[in-house]
Design a protein around this motif. Structure first.
Motif, mmCIF file in Angstrom:
data_model
loop_
_atom_site.group_PDB
_atom_site.id
_atom_site.type_symbol
_atom_site.label_atom_id
_atom_site.label_comp_id
_atom_site.label_asym_id
_atom_site.label_seq_id
_atom_site.Cartn_x
_atom_site.Cartn_y
_atom_site.Cartn_z
ATOM 1 N N ASP A 203 8.504 4.294 5.903
ATOM 2 C CA ASP A 203 9.116 3.002 5.587
ATOM 3 C C ASP A 203 9.078 2.059 6.781
ATOM 4 O O ASP A 203 8.911 0.841 6.631
ATOM 5 C CB ASP A 203 10.557 3.199 5.118
ATOM 6 N N LEU A 206 5.542 0.759 7.079
ATOM 7 C CA LEU A 206 5.289 -0.178 5.981
ATOM 8 C C LEU A 206 5.893 -1.543 6.292
ATOM 9 O O LEU A 206 5.251 -2.580 6.078
ATOM 10 C CB LEU A 206 5.855 0.370 4.675
ATOM 11 N N CYS A 230 -4.684 1.448 -7.410
ATOM 12 C CA CYS A 230 -3.310 1.606 -6.955
ATOM 13 C C CYS A 230 -2.391 0.497 -7.441
ATOM 14 O O CYS A 230 -1.259 0.407 -7.007
ATOM 15 C CB CYS A 230 -3.279 1.669 -5.435
ATOM 16 N N HIS A 231 -2.881 -0.324 -8.329
ATOM 17 C CA HIS A 231 -2.020 -1.366 -8.863
ATOM 18 C C HIS A 231 -2.481 -1.680 -10.287
ATOM 19 O O HIS A 231 -3.668 -1.831 -10.537
ATOM 20 C CB HIS A 231 -2.059 -2.620 -7.997
ATOM 21 N N GLU A 245 4.453 -5.319 -0.086
ATOM 22 C CA GLU A 245 4.376 -3.857 0.054
ATOM 23 C C GLU A 245 3.236 -3.288 -0.783
ATOM 24 O O GLU A 245 2.545 -2.353 -0.364
ATOM 25 C CB GLU A 245 5.707 -3.224 -0.355
ATOM 26 N N ASP A 246 3.032 -3.850 -1.998
ATOM 27 C CA ASP A 246 1.948 -3.378 -2.852
ATOM 28 C C ASP A 246 0.588 -3.719 -2.253
ATOM 29 O O ASP A 246 -0.377 -2.952 -2.394
ATOM 30 C CB ASP A 246 2.068 -3.991 -4.244
ATOM 31 N N ARG A 249 -0.019 -1.074 0.360
ATOM 32 C CA ARG A 249 -0.317 0.219 -0.254
ATOM 33 C C ARG A 249 -1.731 0.243 -0.843
ATOM 34 O O ARG A 249 -2.434 1.248 -0.768
ATOM 35 C CB ARG A 249 0.710 0.526 -1.350
ATOM 36 N N HIS A 250 -2.125 -0.865 -1.455
ATOM 37 C CA HIS A 250 -3.469 -0.920 -2.016
ATOM 38 C C HIS A 250 -4.514 -0.713 -0.937
ATOM 39 O O HIS A 250 -5.472 0.045 -1.110
ATOM 40 C CB HIS A 250 -3.719 -2.255 -2.702
ATOM 41 N N ILE A 252 -4.207 0.789 1.894
ATOM 42 C CA ILE A 252 -4.168 2.181 2.369
ATOM 43 C C ILE A 252 -4.933 3.081 1.405
ATOM 44 O O ILE A 252 -5.741 3.932 1.814
ATOM 45 C CB ILE A 252 -2.712 2.658 2.520
ATOM 46 N N LEU A 253 -4.703 2.897 0.107
ATOM 47 C CA LEU A 253 -5.409 3.720 -0.875
ATOM 48 C C LEU A 253 -6.899 3.399 -0.908
ATOM 49 O O LEU A 253 -7.723 4.272 -1.194
ATOM 50 C CB LEU A 253 -4.783 3.526 -2.257
#
Length: 294
Positions: A203, A206, A230-231, A245-246, A249-250, A252-253
């Motif tokens: 966290d 992030l 991832c979305h 945050e999304d 994360r995207h 990273i994926l």
């Protein structure tokens, strides 16, 4: 520590971050800068000169191929590896390069891509403040006059700096210092900051990455139709409208998926590695031996 994880983990072509990814980024940056000026339509020829380590080991590291791809407007984090050989072959066979993908000029490798093996640094460079991975890009008009010129250095890890950016007192306007909500400079500080703020390490990182989203120096994997896993948005470009945050994360994926694709491609590809060193690919046979053990 305010370095982004996307600066530590980069998607790019191999075999070297400093000798392949860096030169490709430098060529792309030069041609983008030229395309942003009114002089770009007047460009009738480009010349690239490689110095130092790039000149001496560039062939084996694919520096020449990376430069041609960058000049063509292709980025190391988004190019389809399967298209590289065909793109290079088209340039060399036709003797034409499409700058930024749309402005065609003649190109002859022997004169327009020069390995300056007898000179360590670009002309005018000071050894005390330079780097051994130097490149000089020049654009000429129809009369042979120089209309754009830039020196870049590939300083490691895929990072590049212009001569002005590398200088002790840069003449170019610098971007403001980075600021993250949870700075740290060691693993011990990271643990202490996380505990003091009741955050997990994930966290905390992030939150720092969200704070760096608008930093133009950080290149993050862009959404594509093949890796938008991832979305649940219909179009990859719509991810830019998603919560910060999304977006992180995207990316990273997308890194993870690039690693998976690289592994699968390595396992499936037989033959000799590019670069002229006659090194045979080992992954397919290693994979076969592991399957036999199973």
């Amino acid at each position: 520590m305010n370095t982004s994880l996307f600066e530590l983990f980069k998607i790019g072509i191999g075999p070297s971050s400093s000798h392949t990814v860096g030169p490709m980024r430098a060529a792309l940056r030069f041609i983008k800068q030229a395309a942003a000026t009114n002089s770009f339509p007047s460009t009738s020829r480009v010349q690239v000169e490689l110095y130092g380590s790039l000149a001496h080991t560039g062939i084996g590291h694919g520096t020449d191929r990376a430069v041609l791809l960058g000049l063509s407007g292709l980025a190391p984090d988004s190019i389809d590896p399967a298209s590289i050989d065909a793109t290079i072959a088209a340039i060399t066979s036709a003797g034409i390069i499409h700058l930024a993908g749309n402005h065609s000029v003649p190109f002859t490798a022997s004169t327009d891509l020069r390995f300056q093996r007898d000179q360590m640094y670009p002309p005018g460079a000071e050894p005390e403040t330079s780097h051994p991975n130097g490149m000089r890009f020049t654009a000429f008009d129809g009369s042979g006059a120089v209309i754009a010129r830039e020196v870049f250095y590939s300083v490691g890890g895929g990072f590049i700096l212009s001569a002005a950016e590398l200088a002790p007192n840069p003449t170019e306007a610098s971007l403001p210092p980075r600021s993250v909500p949870y700075p740290f400079s060691s693993a011990e500080q990271l643990l202490a900051v996380a505990e003091a703020n009741y955050l997990s390490i994930a966290d905390l990182i992030l939150a720092n990455e969200v704070a760096l989203l608008d930093d133009p120096r950080i290149h993050r994997p862009k959404p594509t139709t093949s890796n938008n896993v991832c979305h649940p948005l219909a179009k990859p470009e719509d991810l830019l409208l998603a919560p910060p945050e999304d977006q992180v994360r995207h990316s990273i994926l997308a890194l993870w998926q690039a690693m998976q694709s690289c592994t699968e491609r390595g396992i499936a590809t037989e033959g000799i590695l590019p670069g002229g060193l006659n090194v045979r690919r080992r992954a397919p046979r290693l994979h076969q031996r592991i399957q036999a053990l199973d």
